[in-house]
Each structure stands twice: as structure tokens, then as C-alpha cells.
Design an enzyme around this catalytic site. Structure first.
Site, PDB file in Angstrom:
ATOM      1  N   HIS A 191      50.109  70.183  -5.536  1.00 47.46           N
ATOM      2  CA  HIS A 191      48.726  70.019  -5.012  1.00 47.46           C
ATOM      3  C   HIS A 191      48.502  70.671  -3.530  1.00 47.46           C
ATOM      4  O   HIS A 191      49.257  71.321  -2.888  1.00 47.46           O
ATOM      5  CB  HIS A 191      48.686  68.366  -4.377  1.00 47.46           C
ATOM      6  CG  HIS A 191      49.515  67.994  -3.112  1.00 47.46           C
ATOM      7  ND1 HIS A 191      50.157  66.930  -3.421  1.00 47.46           N
ATOM      8  CD2 HIS A 191      49.793  68.552  -2.106  1.00 47.46           C
ATOM      9  CE1 HIS A 191      50.811  66.675  -2.251  1.00 47.46           C
ATOM     10  NE2 HIS A 191      50.414  67.588  -1.364  1.00 47.46           N
ATOM     11  N   ASN A 222      54.329  69.235  -6.137  1.00 45.25           N
ATOM     12  CA  ASN A 222      53.912  69.154  -7.323  1.00 45.25           C
ATOM     13  C   ASN A 222      52.604  70.321  -7.345  1.00 45.25           C
ATOM     14  O   ASN A 222      51.639  70.007  -8.532  1.00 45.25           O
ATOM     15  CB  ASN A 222      53.347  67.572  -7.680  1.00 45.25           C
ATOM     16  CG  ASN A 222      52.417  66.959  -6.602  1.00 45.25           C
ATOM     17  OD1 ASN A 222      51.984  67.966  -6.050  1.00 45.25           O
ATOM     18  ND2 ASN A 222      52.043  66.002  -7.048  1.00 45.25           N
ATOM     19  N   ASP A 280      42.007  67.061   4.571  1.00 42.76           N
ATOM     20  CA  ASP A 280      42.307  65.568   4.097  1.00 42.76           C
ATOM     21  C   ASP A 280      42.679  64.691   5.145  1.00 42.76           C
ATOM     22  O   ASP A 280      42.958  64.925   6.173  1.00 42.76           O
ATOM     23  CB  ASP A 280      43.375  65.422   2.899  1.00 42.76           C
ATOM     24  CG  ASP A 280      44.612  66.284   3.365  1.00 42.76           C
ATOM     25  OD1 ASP A 280      44.818  66.759   4.514  1.00 42.76           O
ATOM     26  OD2 ASP A 280      45.441  66.794   2.252  1.00 42.76           O
TER      27      ASP A 280
HETATM   28  C1  GLP Z   1      50.829  66.883   2.269  1.00 42.79           C
HETATM   29  C2  GLP Z   1      49.382  67.183   2.758  1.00 42.79           C
HETATM   30  C3  GLP Z   1      49.187  68.750   2.187  1.00 42.79           C
HETATM   31  C4  GLP Z   1      50.460  69.612   2.475  1.00 42.79           C
HETATM   32  C5  GLP Z   1      51.606  69.089   1.730  1.00 42.79           C
HETATM   33  C6  GLP Z   1      52.844  69.851   1.826  1.00 42.79           C
HETATM   34  O1  GLP Z   1      50.630  65.806   1.371  1.00 42.79           O
HETATM   35  N1  GLP Z   1      48.400  66.482   2.445  1.00 42.79           N
HETATM   36  O2  GLP Z   1      47.916  69.516   2.912  1.00 42.79           O
HETATM   37  O3  GLP Z   1      50.080  71.011   2.507  1.00 42.79           O
HETATM   38  O4  GLP Z   1      51.472  67.589   1.869  1.00 42.79           O
HETATM   39  O5  GLP Z   1      53.379  69.283   3.146  1.00 42.79           O
HETATM   40  P1  GLP Z   1      54.847  69.896   3.921  1.00 42.79           P
HETATM   41  O6  GLP Z   1      54.239  71.074   4.419  1.00 42.79           O
HETATM   42  O7  GLP Z   1      55.203  69.069   4.931  1.00 42.79           O
HETATM   43  O8  GLP Z   1      55.679  70.134   2.800  1.00 42.79           O
END
Ligand code: GLP
Length: 249
Positions: free
Chosen positions: A138, A136, A67
Site C-alpha cells: 500500500h 502489502n 492520509d
Molecule cells: C502506514 C501509512 C503509510 C506508510 C506505511 C508504512 O499504514 N499509512 O503511509 O507508508 O504504513 O509504514 P512504516 O514506514 O512504518 O513501515
């Protein structure tokens, strides 16, 4: 689904890096799907260390990231291109031309989404996709919704994601409201998936994703249908899974 629960973040990072490294050794022209966020940073550090020691060769590897924020230039310190360059690409011998992210600056976002899907097809799809997990549920920026979105698409970020990601920006109002993300199709077609999860604050959503109903309200739950998923969670994130899924030592 295989589950590794590691003692801490460092061990989780080493395990994730080991799996990626094994993949590259077996298939030097691997297409890696990569993720941003804080979770993969430790694994990227390990991969860079092994590359610099001469134990791992990225010269034939291609990468496609999940992304990118909309309308942040590549040289903006919070853009995912900037993150990937700093955390990994500039530390290893990968060819810059072999590293792909959606172009969040594209004027015609719909055309850019189509281009990204065709690009993934042209390079024969993803051999190994690394995923983090949002609070959440995602994956990439596939936010909870009423349906799973198949293709690369523009997504309006939820308030929860904007809040979570604001820790990396000077001010919450600076966090982009939109992003482009690979859809569920490319992720599910990846030949192998690693889901890396760290921290007690992810334990409940990880349990829901892996053992609850398969629903677009928890986008990561779709991974229950994938034939080859390796979950690597540290003790804190994996604490609620132990009674549900067999672990590998
Ligand atoms: C972001 C990214 C994701 C990532 C997620 C968790 O929003 N778009 O690809 O996996 O958040 O991030 P973190 O690893 O900092 O908890």
C-alpha cells in the site's frame, strides 16, 4: 525511475532529506506531499536539524499529507496530525496554516474527501511526494483492491495493516478500522515522487512493486508508470532489486 541503495537507515534518511532539501532550495514555495509511518522519521529529523541550523527555510512551503485515520481527534497521540506536528511541523518554521491533512473527524466523510482533492488542486498540485511502502504494497492507505482508487477516499483497513500499525497503539482493538487517503490520481500527478523503503521485511514487496505486474493488488506498482520516481532503499530493503534495476551511486 532512479534507484539509490544506501548502506543503512541513517544514510537512507539523509538521502531522502537531501532530495527534499534540494527541492525546497530550488523552489522555496514547494508543495510537499508527506507521509507518516516510521520510515520517514529519520528524514524528518534531518530536515528539522538543517532548518534549525538556518540552512533550510520552510516559511513558504506548503504540505499535504497522504492520509489520516477516521475518527481519531487531532490531539490523539496516534493521529497522523499529532505525528506530523511532533515529528516535523513543531520543529521547523513552517506556517501551521500551510500544513494540510484530511480531517478524519469530519462528519460528512465524502464531502471531506472532495474538499481535500479540491484543496490539492487549488494549491497547484504536489511538487514532490514522499511515500513509504506498506508490507502489502500500500501507498498512503491505498490498500490492495480490484481497482486503483483515483480520488481521496475512505478505506477499510486490511487486517494486515491493522496488525502492522497496532505496534504503535496500546491495544490492537484501539486501531481505527477506517482511514481517509489521497487517491492514486494526486500521487501520480505529483511532479516528482520519492519512495523511501527500509528493512528486510519490505524487500520482497518492493521488488514486486517495482519489477512485477502493474496491478491494484500491489498499489505501489502504479509508480512504474510515473515519469519521475526516485526510490531510496536501504541495503536490506533493496537487496532483491540489484539484479533488476540500475543503481545510482
Ligand atoms: C502506514 C501509512 C503509510 C506508510 C506505511 C508504512 O499504514 N499509512 O503511509 O507508508 O504504513 O509504514 P512504516 O514506514 O512504518 O513501515
Amino acid at each position: 525511475m532512479k534507484l539509490f541503495i544506501t548502506s543503512d537507515y541513517l544514510e537512507m534518511s539523509r538521502k531522502v532529506a537531501n532530495i527534499i532539501s534540494a527541492q525546497i532550495i530550488i523552489k522555496p514555495d514547494t508543495v510537499l506531499g508527506l507521509a507518516t509511518g516510521t520510515t520517514p522519521i529519520g528524514a524528518y529529523n534531518k530536515l528539522a536539524e538543517w532548518n534549525q541550523k538556518g540552512d533550510l527555510d520552510f516559511s513558504l512551503v506548503k504540505t499535504v499529507n497522504l492520509d489520516e485515520y477516521c475518527d481519531l481527534p487531532a490531539d490523539h497521540p496516534q493521529s497522523y496530525r499529532y505525528f506530523m506536528n511532533r515529528q516535523l511541523f513543531h520543529k521547523i518554521d513552517i506556517l501551521p496554516a500551510n500544513t494540510f491533512l484530511p480531517d478524519g473527524m469530519a462528519k460528512d466523510k465524502a464531502a471531506e474527501c472532495r474538499r481535500y482533492d479540491s484543496l490539492i488542486e487549488q494549491i497547484s498540485g504536489i511538487d514532490l511526494q514522499l511515500l513509504g511502502l506498506g508490507h502489502n504494497g500500500h501507498v498512503g492507505f491505498n490498500e490492495p483492491d480490484e481497482t486503483f482508487h483515483k480520488n481521496t477516499h475512505v478505506v477499510k483497513l486490511t487486517e494486515a495493516t491493522i496488525l502492522a500499525n497496532s505496534r504503535l497503539f496500546a491495544n490492537i482493538v484501539d486501531v481505527p478500522k477506517f482511514a481517509m487517503t489521497m487517491g492514486i490520481n494526486s500521487i501520480m500527478r505529483a511532479r516528482k515522487v520519492i519512495l523511501a523503503v527500509s528493512g528486510a521485511d519490505k524487500a520482497e514487496i518492493l521488488k514486486q512493486a517495482l519489477t512485477g505486474s502493474i496491478t491494484p493488488l500491489v498499489p505501489a506498482s502504479i509508480l512504474q508508470f510515473h515519469p519521475d520516481v526516485i526510490v531510496v532503499a536501504d541495503e536490506a530493503a533493496g537487496s532483491l532489486l540489484k539484479d533488476f534495476l540500475p543503481q545510482i551511486k
